[in-house]
Design a protein around this motif. Structure first.
Motif, PDB file in Angstrom:
ATOM      1  N   ILE A   8      -1.071  -9.793   0.334  1.00  0.00           N
ATOM      2  CA  ILE A   8      -0.421  -9.862   1.794  1.00  0.00           C
ATOM      3  C   ILE A   8      -1.046  -8.707   2.537  1.00  0.00           C
ATOM      4  CG2 ILE A   8       0.986  -8.138   2.204  1.00  0.00           C
ATOM      5  CD1 ILE A   8       2.845  -8.763   0.665  1.00  0.00           C
ATOM      6  N   ALA A  10      -2.116  -5.857   4.949  1.00  0.00           N
ATOM      7  CA  ALA A  10      -0.775  -4.809   5.509  1.00  0.00           C
ATOM      8  C   ALA A  10      -1.067  -4.182   6.720  1.00  0.00           C
ATOM      9  CB  ALA A  10      -1.196  -3.772   4.367  1.00  0.00           C
ATOM     10  N   ALA A  22       6.343  -9.890   4.869  1.00  0.00           N
ATOM     11  CA  ALA A  22       5.517  -9.119   3.943  1.00  0.00           C
ATOM     12  C   ALA A  22       6.352  -8.149   4.123  1.00  0.00           C
ATOM     13  CB  ALA A  22       3.967  -8.904   5.213  1.00  0.00           C
ATOM     14  N   LEU A  26       7.485  -6.980  -0.011  1.00  0.00           N
ATOM     15  CA  LEU A  26       6.821  -5.987  -0.352  1.00  0.00           C
ATOM     16  C   LEU A  26       8.670  -4.970  -1.516  1.00  0.00           C
ATOM     17  CD1 LEU A  26       4.342  -4.307   1.292  1.00  0.00           C
ATOM     18  CD2 LEU A  26       3.884  -4.518  -0.365  1.00  0.00           C
ATOM     19  N   ILE A  32       2.391  -3.546  -7.466  1.00  0.00           N
ATOM     20  CA  ILE A  32       1.607  -3.966  -5.939  1.00  0.00           C
ATOM     21  C   ILE A  32       0.181  -3.469  -6.056  1.00  0.00           C
ATOM     22  CG2 ILE A  32       1.545  -3.171  -3.983  1.00  0.00           C
ATOM     23  CD1 ILE A  32       4.453  -2.854  -4.029  1.00  0.00           C
ATOM     24  N   TYR A  34      -3.312  -2.227  -4.542  1.00  0.00           N
ATOM     25  CA  TYR A  34      -3.882  -2.211  -3.279  1.00  0.00           C
ATOM     26  C   TYR A  34      -5.119  -1.229  -3.310  1.00  0.00           C
ATOM     27  CZ  TYR A  34      -1.893   2.469  -4.222  1.00  0.00           C
ATOM     28  OH  TYR A  34      -2.182   4.085  -4.818  1.00  0.00           O
ATOM     29  N   VAL A  79       2.263  -8.256  -5.531  1.00  0.00           N
ATOM     30  CA  VAL A  79       1.452  -8.118  -5.004  1.00  0.00           C
ATOM     31  C   VAL A  79      -0.032  -7.478  -4.601  1.00  0.00           C
ATOM     32  CG1 VAL A  79       1.608  -6.817  -2.780  1.00  0.00           C
ATOM     33  CG2 VAL A  79       3.985  -7.703  -3.421  1.00  0.00           C
ATOM     34  N   LEU A  81      -2.301  -6.320  -1.899  1.00  0.00           N
ATOM     35  CA  LEU A  81      -1.929  -5.541  -0.791  1.00  0.00           C
ATOM     36  C   LEU A  81      -3.693  -5.477  -0.655  1.00  0.00           C
ATOM     37  CD1 LEU A  81       0.196  -5.686   0.954  1.00  0.00           C
ATOM     38  CD2 LEU A  81       0.218  -2.646   0.545  1.00  0.00           C
TER      39      LEU A  81
END
Length: 255
Positions: A8, A10, A22, A26, A32, A34, A79, A81
Motif C-alpha cells: 500500500i 501510504a 487502502a 488497513l 502491518i 511499515y 500489509v 505499507l
C-alpha cells in the motif's frame, strides 16, 4: 479479505490522502509492516486493536520478506505499507520477486506521491498550455542507488520541463548548479519538506536560492523540490487551454 500481502502506498503523510481502498484494507489487516521513519503513526488510527504493527526501518530484506511469507502461511492478511506511491523509489521490486518465487499472492494499491500533494498545497498545475507540458520525476545519484548515466540531472534539465526532484537535499548545491545550466535563474522552485506531516514546510524561492533555503531551514531529509516555470504567479499567465475554449469542437461538444 484473502490472505496475502498488500503493498500500500501510504501517501506523503496526511492520513486523509489514503485511498479508500487502502483505508479499508488497513482496517482489516492482521499484520502491518511499515517504514517507521516515513509513515506517521496517525495512519494507524483505525486499524484493528489486534493488528500487529512491525516497524522495518532497522530491518533488511532478509528479515522482512521471510516474515511476510511466514505470516501469510499462517493465513493472515499482511500489509507492506510504503510512503508516497509504490511506483516511485519504493524498493518493492525485489520484494515482489521473492514473494512470487514463494508462491505468495500479493496486490499493489497505489498512493499519492509527494509531488502531487505539494502541487495541490501551493495551488499549482504543472502542465500549463504553451508553457510546459511535461513532468519529469527524478532523483540524484546516491551511494545506495546510483543513477544511470543517461539519466543524470544535467541532461534531464535540458528539457526545461516541470522537474520534481526527490532525495536530493544532501546534494542540493550540485543539483542547483546542474539545473542552472538550462533553467533561468528566476525559475521558481518549491522546496517541500515533509509534505502532509504536521511539521510540513513549503518554501517557494528562485532557483538561485534553492540551496540557501534548504540549508537555512535545515531541511536535510524528506525534502523534495519542484522546479518549474509553471510555479509563477497565476496572474503572470496569458495562456488558455483549448479544451474548454468556445472555438474548440469535439465529440461531446460538436459545432
Amino acid at each position: 479479505m484473502k490472505s496475502g500481502v498488500y503493498f500500500i502506498g501510504a501517501g506523503p503523510g496526511d492520513p486523509d490522502l489514503l485511498t479508500v481502498k487502502a483505508y479499508k484494507i488497513l482496517q482489516q489487516a492482521d499484520v502491518i509492516l511499515y517504514a517507521d521513519s516515513l509513515v506517521p503513526k496517525q495512519i494507524f488510527k483505525d486499524v484493528k486493536p489486534t493488528a500487529e504493527l512491525i516497524p522495518t526501518g532497522n530491518k533488511t530484506l532478509e528479515i522482512i520478506v521471510p516474515l511476510m511469507i511466514e505470516k501469510v502461511k499462517q493465513n493472515l492478511t499482511v500489509v507492506r505499507l510504503q510512503s508516497g506511491d509504490l511506483c516511485l523509489y519504493s524498493a518493492i521490486y525485489e520484494q515482489m520477486i521473492q514473494l512470487a518465487e514463494a508462491d505468495i499472492p500479493f496486490e499493489l494499491i497505489p498512493g499519492i506521491s509527494a509531488y502531487q500533494a505539494a502541487a495541490a498545497k501551493i495551488s499549482a498545475e504543472l502542465t500549463i498550455p504553451e508553457l510546459v507540458q511535461t513532468i519529469i520525476l527524478t532523483r540524484v545519484s546516491g551511494s545506495a542507488s546510483p543513477m544511470p548515466e543517461k539519466e543524470e540531472l544535467k541532461g534531464l534539465a535540458s528539457h526545461q520541463a516541470s522537474l520534481c526532484l526527490y532525495l536530493a537535499a544532501r546534494h542540493v548545491h550540485k543539483a542547483q548548479k546542474d539545473l542552472l545550466e538550462y533553467y533561468s535563474a528566476d525559475t521558481p522552485v518549491a522546496v517541500c519538506y515533509r509534505v502532509g506531516w504536521e511539521d510540513e514546510k513549503i518554501l517557494i524561492v528562485p532557483l538561485t536560492q534553492m540551496a540557501k533555503a534548504t540549508e537555512e531551514n535545515n531541511l536535510i531529509r524528506t525534502t523534495m523540490y519542484i522546479i518549474s516555470p509553471a510555479l509563477k504567479k497565476l496572474s503572470d499567465y496569458e495562456f488558455r487551454s483549448k479544451l474548454y475554449h468556445p472555438s474548440h469542437q469535439h465529440l461531446f461538444r460538436p459545432k
